[in-house]
Design an enzyme around this catalytic site. Structure first.
Site, PDB file in Angstrom:
ATOM      1  CB  SER A 183       4.414   6.478   1.619  1.00 21.74           C
ATOM      2  OG  SER A 183       4.312   5.704   2.791  1.00 21.74           O
TER       3      SER A 183
ATOM      4  CE1 TYR B  36       0.348   3.621  -0.862  1.00 18.04           C
ATOM      5  CE2 TYR B  36       1.836   3.075   0.953  1.00 18.04           C
ATOM      6  CZ  TYR B  36       1.119   4.012   0.227  1.00 18.04           C
ATOM      7  OH  TYR B  36       1.187   5.334   0.578  1.00 18.04           O
TER       8      TYR B  36
END
Length: 284
Positions: free
Chosen positions: A140, A153
């Site tokens: 990501s 995260y």
């Protein structure tokens, strides 16, 4: 053509997180290209879209080591090699670093990082048996730039980035390519899981107002997010390419964010990022 020759010409893909989002789109596209696909997911057999002669759906929690070992033992009994491994399983924990329970942090890393490491370990014997095989790890932009109230995260994706770089170096002699896919926000179940649950912060938390403002901002961003299909198309194209790069940043806004992060002094970037994300709080 004999049965053995047909078997050797059959391309094989193994995909985690294959019942939704990017993983599902990759599975469907590779099936259309004639790949034999092993679709691994918690609810893979319930996904009607995966009902295909060349698809074998497997219900599994990838963080379950024993189940994972059994699944790959079964796959190895049927296949001599694997052309493509796509690690798409993952989710996001939203909240402040201070208030998020450590149990939730461990679960985040268990799925996003440790499970992926085990999948790779179990799959490598198959990948090494096929020249120019490829591993695609779904990272990501958060693996390059830490996000406000998505600290754990982001940390799991930063770990994945470092791991993938080391893995790429180690597998070079075996002709196994490793590629990081770094999209920005993608429309999927990810945001529903991350932002629809109750905050870990109590009403009297020092972070409560900013957490709610950030949640509102991120939820708005996901209204105009990339489609899973757009990201999957890139992965499938790369899976059929001879040479691929170490990482691909997907999305113009994502590229702009990384450029700002790399160019601006940290103090400037931090102030700008907070201003953008928490703007709705200031307007309230």
């Amino acid at each position: 053509m004999g049965v053995g020759e047909k078997k050797e010409s059959q391309k094989v893909a193994i995909i985690t997180g294959a019942s939704s989002g990017i993983g599902l789109e990759c599975a469907l596209m590779l099936l259309d290209q004639g790949y034999k696909v092993y679709a691994l997911s918690r609810h893979a057999t319930l996904c009607v879209a995966l009902n295909h002669a060349l698809c074998e759906s497997v219900d599994i929690d990838v963080s379950d080591s024993n189940a994972l070992k059994e699944v790959f033992s079964n796959i190895s009994a049927k296949e001599k090699y694997c052309d493509v491994l796509i690690n798409s399983a993952g989710y996001g924990v939203f909240g402040s670093v201070e208030d998020t329970p450590i149990e939730e942090v461990k679960k985040q890393f268990s799925v996003n990082f440790f499970a992926l490491c085990e999948v790779v370990q179990f799959c490598l014997p198959l990948l090494k048996n096929k020249p120019h095989s490829k591993i695609f790890n779904l990272s990501s932009i958060a693996g390059r730039v830490s996000m406000l109230f998505l600290g754990h995260y982001s940390a799991s994706k930063h770990a994945l980035e470092a791991y993938s770089d080391a893995l790429r170096l180690e597998l070079k002699p075996f002709n196994v390519q490793v590629c990081l896919i770094e999209p920005g926000p993608v429309k999927s179940n990810w945001e529903k899981t991350a932002f629809s649950v109750e905050n870990f912060e109590s009403e009297d938390s020092l972070y409560a107002l900013e957490v709610n403002a950030a949640k509102s901002f991120y939820s708005g961003v996901y209204q105009n997010a990339l489609s899973p299909k757009a990201v999957a198309q890139k992965i499938v194209f790369l899976s059929m390419s001879q040479k691929i790069k170490a990482r691909y940043l997907i999305g113009l806004k994502t590229q702009l964010l990384l450029a700002l992060y790399q160019i601006l002094p940290s103090s400037w970037y931090d102030s700008l990022f907070r201003l953008i994300v928490l703007k709705r709080k200031r307007d309230a």
